[in-house]
Design a protein around this motif. Structure first.
Motif, PDB file in Angstrom:
ATOM      1  N   GLY A 263     -10.256 -25.695   9.252  1.00 34.78           N
ATOM      2  CA  GLY A 263     -11.499 -26.385   9.518  1.00 34.78           C
ATOM      3  C   GLY A 263     -11.266 -27.679  10.266  1.00 34.78           C
ATOM      4  N   GLN A 264     -12.090 -28.690   9.947  1.00 31.05           N
ATOM      5  CA  GLN A 264     -11.986 -29.980  10.642  1.00 31.05           C
ATOM      6  C   GLN A 264     -10.868 -30.795  10.012  1.00 31.05           C
ATOM      7  N   GLY A 265      -9.647 -30.537  10.452  1.00 29.79           N
ATOM      8  CA  GLY A 265      -8.477 -31.218   9.922  1.00 29.79           C
ATOM      9  C   GLY A 265      -7.229 -30.700  10.601  1.00 29.79           C
ATOM     10  N   ASP A 266      -6.073 -31.184  10.164  1.00 27.64           N
ATOM     11  CA  ASP A 266      -4.786 -30.791  10.741  1.00 27.64           C
ATOM     12  C   ASP A 266      -3.889 -30.210   9.662  1.00 27.64           C
ATOM     13  N   ALA A 267      -3.182 -29.126   9.980  1.00 29.54           N
ATOM     14  CA  ALA A 267      -2.136 -28.565   9.121  1.00 29.54           C
ATOM     15  C   ALA A 267      -1.225 -27.718   9.985  1.00 29.54           C
ATOM     16  N   LEU A 268       0.052 -28.099  10.086  1.00 32.06           N
ATOM     17  CA  LEU A 268       1.035 -27.398  10.915  1.00 32.06           C
ATOM     18  C   LEU A 268       2.193 -26.955  10.050  1.00 32.06           C
ATOM     19  N   VAL A 269       2.753 -25.784  10.364  1.00 32.79           N
ATOM     20  CA  VAL A 269       3.873 -25.224   9.630  1.00 32.79           C
ATOM     21  C   VAL A 269       4.993 -24.961  10.623  1.00 32.79           C
ATOM     22  N   LEU A 270       6.173 -25.541  10.371  1.00 31.78           N
ATOM     23  CA  LEU A 270       7.339 -25.392  11.243  1.00 31.78           C
ATOM     24  C   LEU A 270       8.376 -24.530  10.543  1.00 31.78           C
ATOM     25  N   ALA A 271       8.729 -23.395  11.147  1.00 28.93           N
ATOM     26  CA  ALA A 271       9.668 -22.458  10.530  1.00 28.93           C
ATOM     27  C   ALA A 271      11.040 -23.096  10.395  1.00 28.93           C
ATOM     28  N   ALA A 272      11.644 -22.991   9.200  1.00 26.21           N
ATOM     29  CA  ALA A 272      12.962 -23.570   8.940  1.00 26.21           C
ATOM     30  C   ALA A 272      13.866 -22.571   8.238  1.00 26.21           C
ATOM     31  N   GLY A 273      13.609 -21.272   8.415  1.00 24.56           N
ATOM     32  CA  GLY A 273      14.408 -20.241   7.769  1.00 24.56           C
ATOM     33  C   GLY A 273      13.510 -19.238   7.065  1.00 24.56           C
ATOM     34  N   GLU A 274      14.108 -18.207   6.490  1.00 21.94           N
ATOM     35  CA  GLU A 274      13.354 -17.164   5.811  1.00 21.94           C
ATOM     36  C   GLU A 274      12.621 -17.734   4.603  1.00 21.94           C
ATOM     37  N   GLY A 275      11.278 -17.643   4.632  1.00 21.22           N
ATOM     38  CA  GLY A 275      10.461 -18.150   3.531  1.00 21.22           C
ATOM     39  C   GLY A 275      10.478 -19.656   3.390  1.00 21.22           C
ATOM     40  N   THR A 276      10.972 -20.364   4.407  1.00 23.12           N
ATOM     41  CA  THR A 276      11.131 -21.818   4.343  1.00 23.12           C
ATOM     42  C   THR A 276      10.444 -22.458   5.538  1.00 23.12           C
ATOM     43  N   ALA A 277       9.772 -23.601   5.316  1.00 21.16           N
ATOM     44  CA  ALA A 277       9.084 -24.271   6.405  1.00 21.16           C
ATOM     45  C   ALA A 277       8.880 -25.737   6.072  1.00 21.16           C
ATOM     46  N   VAL A 278       8.800 -26.543   7.116  1.00 19.79           N
ATOM     47  CA  VAL A 278       8.375 -27.935   7.010  1.00 19.79           C
ATOM     48  C   VAL A 278       6.881 -27.970   7.309  1.00 19.79           C
ATOM     49  N   VAL A 279       6.099 -28.644   6.454  1.00 20.69           N
ATOM     50  CA  VAL A 279       4.646 -28.716   6.613  1.00 20.69           C
ATOM     51  C   VAL A 279       4.278 -30.115   7.092  1.00 20.69           C
ATOM     52  N   VAL A 280       3.521 -30.181   8.184  1.00 23.86           N
ATOM     53  CA  VAL A 280       3.050 -31.447   8.731  1.00 23.86           C
ATOM     54  C   VAL A 280       1.528 -31.495   8.561  1.00 23.86           C
ATOM     55  N   ASP A 281       1.073 -32.342   7.645  1.00 24.88           N
ATOM     56  CA  ASP A 281      -0.328 -32.471   7.268  1.00 24.88           C
ATOM     57  C   ASP A 281      -0.803 -31.213   6.535  1.00 24.88           C
ATOM     58  N   THR A 282      -1.874 -31.376   5.760  1.00 19.65           N
ATOM     59  CA  THR A 282      -2.295 -30.294   4.861  1.00 19.65           C
ATOM     60  C   THR A 282      -3.765 -29.928   4.998  1.00 19.65           C
ATOM     61  N   GLY A 283      -4.505 -30.565   5.916  1.00 19.28           N
ATOM     62  CA  GLY A 283      -5.909 -30.242   6.072  1.00 19.28           C
ATOM     63  C   GLY A 283      -6.754 -30.767   4.930  1.00 19.28           C
ATOM     64  N   PRO A 284      -8.069 -30.500   4.960  1.00 16.87           N
ATOM     65  CA  PRO A 284      -8.980 -31.045   3.955  1.00 16.87           C
ATOM     66  C   PRO A 284      -9.181 -30.176   2.723  1.00 16.87           C
ATOM     67  N   ASP A 285      -8.721 -28.918   2.757  1.00 16.64           N
ATOM     68  CA  ASP A 285      -9.059 -27.961   1.697  1.00 16.64           C
ATOM     69  C   ASP A 285      -7.790 -27.308   1.151  1.00 16.64           C
ATOM     70  N   PRO A 286      -7.471 -27.495  -0.142  1.00 14.48           N
ATOM     71  CA  PRO A 286      -6.257 -26.874  -0.701  1.00 14.48           C
ATOM     72  C   PRO A 286      -6.244 -25.360  -0.562  1.00 14.48           C
ATOM     73  N   ALA A 287      -7.401 -24.703  -0.696  1.00 12.42           N
ATOM     74  CA  ALA A 287      -7.432 -23.241  -0.639  1.00 12.42           C
ATOM     75  C   ALA A 287      -7.054 -22.733   0.753  1.00 12.42           C
ATOM     76  N   LEU A 288      -7.480 -23.421   1.813  1.00 17.13           N
ATOM     77  CA  LEU A 288      -7.215 -22.950   3.174  1.00 17.13           C
ATOM     78  C   LEU A 288      -5.739 -23.071   3.532  1.00 17.13           C
ATOM     79  N   ILE A 289      -5.113 -24.183   3.206  1.00 15.43           N
ATOM     80  CA  ILE A 289      -3.687 -24.327   3.533  1.00 15.43           C
ATOM     81  C   ILE A 289      -2.844 -23.408   2.656  1.00 15.43           C
ATOM     82  N   ASP A 290      -3.260 -23.227   1.412  1.00 17.43           N
ATOM     83  CA  ASP A 290      -2.533 -22.296   0.534  1.00 17.43           C
ATOM     84  C   ASP A 290      -2.606 -20.879   1.093  1.00 17.43           C
ATOM     85  N   HIS A 291      -3.773 -20.469   1.576  1.00 17.18           N
ATOM     86  CA  HIS A 291      -3.922 -19.143   2.171  1.00 17.18           C
ATOM     87  C   HIS A 291      -3.036 -18.998   3.411  1.00 17.18           C
TER      88      HIS A 291
END
Length: 850
Positions: A602-630
């Motif tokens: 939605g109206q926010g920022d959330a980026l996921v950077l791949a760092a290996g199998e099942g592993t990632a660095v997350v930059v910002d999380t957006g406004p809604d926990p359910a959306l970033i979790d999904h």
């Protein structure tokens, strides 16, 4: 054929059958009284529809409906004697329509009479004496733009006396007939958890029904037409304790002590059990977290969070016995073991129903259950035990006449549909399953869950715009824990005022099944295919009803072919579980070799950077926990070495609980400028609760995780504090900016940098490394506040913009998009393209949408 004694017994009155049994408790197996009696169903439905339509019509129209219905009823009753049976039934229907229309017209007129509606239209500031009519509740955390909306205490109340500021006091009307229902909004400050710990807001939240208050507030009309309130009163002095004019009634004080005792008894339980057990017993959901509530919605277990007819049925079963043995219910339970007569049993049941309504509050499902149970108890006391379907119809009719607003209540509709399914469809399905050698208890459970789901799913789809695929299995697994949790919870409720150690022990025992239910909800909601999006309109509900009928007809045929049943069950399991390799092949998401994903939050920022199998660095999380979790679940991320929050605006940090949910997180890194203060405190609290190290990012910092490396290029130790007109200034210009390298790709992530900070960055020592990047995360959702000289210097091949669909900020700005495209960049945006994944190496840059 046996036509002798059996036939003679069939014509005996019920009381005679019990007397003839020779036992003071009556016959153990009285003869069934024939098929279900449906005579009350049409009047109940007619009254329901009439109330829903007449509530907000002009008085003249309501008078016309009442008059017309009475005339038709009178005409039918004057028909010849030979036509009297059918005419009487039709006349009864029109009389119910007339009564319902009259009741609805009177209730609707209450919202239009008196000074309150006129004052609300003028948005007047008033001093009002109000009487609380329901338990206060606190709104859930919300994000509006880049700010977290402060929590608000919601109090349903009746205005008893009101005076405009500077005016003269005026009594709204007589206490019996002239109460004006309103909704009181009390602003209690910023931060949900902080507010709960402050003494003044706690006193607002602990107000009991029937308490009288004096408030100074601003009146406003209700937001939507057709609400059961005449106005909204917004109280600005929420940090001050309420001005109490009269204490609550003795019954409400007793109910409050019982509810408070249950909360105290559950204080030492695990978090989920502590939150859920009071909800199961008395509907107290004040401790239920937003993520747990969302899990219950995803799995169609929301009915367990609100006390319902099932709770009353369980408690009543302790007295009467299992409801499945309604025709001989006095033969089971505590009543026959104590040697109680039928009428004494019915009287105790009635007192139990009254206590149930007072303690659990008169919500739609509670009223429906209590009314239905009371009618059944009356039938038991008089010896006229019939099917529960007439009892349900009578309960609906009486409740709609008593409170016509229930006719527009989704909760009441779902409660009646679920009960009707259990009384009509479930027994037939259970018998059909038993004929196919399904064990009886399992057949009953399957039939009950399936029937309730089939009838309620269309209405649930209207409310949530989603259809759960795990609702039936989750309800089946949870059903076996509901009864013990409810019984133990009520035992803790009853013993808490006199023996708190015993109540704590009972609550500890009840915490196990309550925790099981919460675990089922969380597990079911975490499945990738737990539900599918569906149209939230009534047309969508009708379509879902047709689909349900088609599935049931197909399922009936499939039951004759066990192998095909197995194949369909396997396909459904695969759709729900969605094993990552299979999901990747079918959906093409995430694309193989993905390096970065911009989640659609939605109206926010959330980026996921791949760092290996099942592993990632997350930059910002957006406004809604359910959306970033999904988003993270769709990518299969279970380990996060670092969560980097560019700055503390809510549209970048409010989704943090969704990132932390069920994942291993190594550290959280933030900007040094801790503004806004409430969101910075929120992040600190989340880190402390998860025991996660929290540190500040500094310019020049370089780190690596697997194939991923990044450098912090902004902010400097003393970032600029100048603010461009119309911008956010400091917090945005203090955004942590990263230059990321992965698979010979360079990605520049600008956070929400404004033009002053962009110009400073272009003059910084890191500027040379920023020229000609492969991917640019455009600053501030593509707003018009950009330094276009800086964009030309960066010259990205691909520009990604994260913004919400139909947002009110005009993001992204057409000028920004045009400038990026003019220099050869491909521009993609989440509001139109959904989640975006960047893949490839070096010059082989690829991008895919979800």
């Amino acid at each position: 054929m046996n036509t002798g004694s059996e036939g003679r017994r069939a014509v005996l009155p019920r009381a005679a059958v019990h007397a003839a049994s020779g036992h003071r408790l009556g016959a153990a197996h009285p003869r069934q009284e024939g098929p279900a009696d449906l005579r009350l169903v049409p009047p109940a439905l007619a009254a329901w529809v009439t109330a829903a339509l007449v509530l907000d019509v002009p008085t003249a129209w309501a008078v016309g409906v009442v008059t017309g219905a009475l005339l038709l009823a009178g005409a039918l009753l004057l028909r010849p004697v030979r036509e009297r049976p059918h005419a009487t039934a039709a006349a009864a229907l029109f009389l119910c329509v007339a009564a319902s229309a009259a009741s609805a017209a009177l209730h609707g007129a209450d919202l239009r009479r008196g000074p309150v509606p006129e004052l609300a239209r003028r948005y007047a500031t008033v001093t009002a004496d109000v009487e609380v009519t329901a338990d206060p509740r606190l709104t859930r955390p919300r994000v509006r733009g880049n700010r977290a909306v402060p929590p608000t205490v919601l109090i349903e109340a009746d205005v008893r006396r009101v005076s405009e500021a500077g005016g003269t006091a005026a009594t709204t009307r007589t206490p019996v007939t002239t109460r004006t229902p309103v909704l009181v909004l009390v602003d209690v400050g910023e931060g949900d958890e902080q507010s709960r710990t402050r003494p003044a807001p706690a006193r607002w939240l602990n107000l009991l029904p029937t308490t009288r208050l004096r408030v100074t507030a601003r009146l406003s009309p209700p937001r939507t037409r057709g609400d059961r309130i005449a106005a909204v009163l917004r109280v600005r002095a929420g940090r001050q304790p309420p001005d109490v004019l009269a204490e609550p009634s003795a019954a409400q004080r007793l109910a409050g002590r019982l509810r408070g005792g249950l909360r105290e008894a559950t204080e030492d339980l695990q978090a989920d059990a502590r939150a859920l057990l009071p909800g199961l017993v008395v509907g107290d959901t004040s401790r239920v977290t937003p993520e747990l509530e969302e899990a219950f919605k995803e799995t169609d277990l929301t009915h367990t969070l609100a006390v319902s007819g099932a709770n009353f049925t369980i408690v009543l079963a302790l007295l009467l016995g299992p409801p499945g043995l309604a025709q001989r219910s006095e033969r089971r339970g505590l009543a026959p073991r104590l040697g109680l007569h039928l009428r004494t049993t019915a009287l105790l049941g009635g007192l139990l129903a009254l206590a149930f309504v007072v303690v659990c509050r008169p919500d739609p499902s509670v009223l429906r259950a209590a009314a239905c149970g009371s009618i059944a108890l009356l039938a038991l006391a008089t010896g006229r035990r019939r099917s529960l379907l007439p009892a349900l119809a009578t309960a609906v009719l009486l409740l709609v006449l008593y409170d016509p607003w229930l006719a527009r209540s989704y909760g009441f509709l779902l409660s009646v549909l679920a009960t009707g399914a259990l009384l009509t469809i479930a027994p037939r399905w259970s018998a059909a399953l038993r004929r196919r050698r399904v064990p009886p208890r399992l057949a009953e459970a399957l039939a009950a869950a399936g029937a309730a789901q089939a009838l309620c799913a269309p209405v649930v789809a209207v409310l949530s715009a989603r259809v759960s695929l795990v609702g039936v299995p989750c309800n089946l697994l949870a059903e076996f824990a509901v009864a013990p949790a409810t019984v133990l919870g009520f035992a803790a409720l009853a013993t808490a005022p006199v023996a708190m150690p015993l109540a704590k022990s009972l609550a500890w025992c009840g915490g196990w099944p309550a925790g099981w239910i919460a675990g089922i909800a969380r597990t079911g909601a975490a499945l990738p295919g737990a539900g599918v999006d569906w149209s939230g309109s009534w047309a969508g509900a009708a379509l879902l009803a047709l689909v349900t009928v088609a599935v049931l007809l197909a399922g009936r045929r499939l039951l004759r072919h066990p192998w095909w049943c197995g194949v369909c069950a396997l396909l459904l399991i695969l759709v729900v579980v969605q094993p990552p390799p299979l999901a990747r092949v079918i959906k093409g998401w995430p694309p193989p070799g993905w390096r970065m994903v911009m989640c659609d939050v939605g109206q926010g920022d959330a980026l996921v950077l791949a760092a290996g199998e099942g592993t990632a660095v997350v930059v910002d999380t957006g406004p809604d926990p359910a959306l970033i979790d999904h988003c993270l679940r769709s990518l299969g991320i279970s380990r996060i070495p670092l969560v980097l929050l560019t700055h503390f605006h809510a549209d970048h940090v409010a989704g943090l609980p969704g990132v932390l949910r069920g994942r291993s997180v190594g550290a959280i890194e933030t900007t040094a400028l801790e503004e806004p203060a409430d969101q910075a405190e929120f992040v600190r609290r989340q880190a402390a609760d998860g025991r996660i190290p929290l540190r500040h990012a500094t310019a020049g910092e370089q780190r690596r995780s697997g194939p991923l490396s990044w450098q912090v290029v902004w902010p400097p130790p003393s970032p600029p504090t100048t603010t461009a007109p119309g911008t956010e200034g400091g917090p945005n210009d203090a955004s942590v900016t990263l230059l990321v390298r992965t698979a010979r790709l360079r990605l520049l992530l600008l956070g929400d940098l404004e033009p002053p900070a962009q110009r400073e960055l272009a003059r910084s020592p890191a500027a040379a490394a920023l020229q000609g990047v492969d991917v640019l995360k455009v600053a501030h959702h593509g707003s018009a506040h950009q330094d276009f000289a800086f964009l030309r210097r960066v010259a990205p091949r691909l520009a990604l913009i994260s913004c919400g669909e139909d947002n009110t900020y005009g993001h992204p700005a057409p000028g920004t998009v045009a400038a990026l495209r003019a220099q050869g960049a491909t521009v993609l945006r989440t509001d139109r393209d959904g989640a975006l994944a960047v893949a490839g190496t070096g010059r082989e840059l690829r991008v895919a949408g979800d």
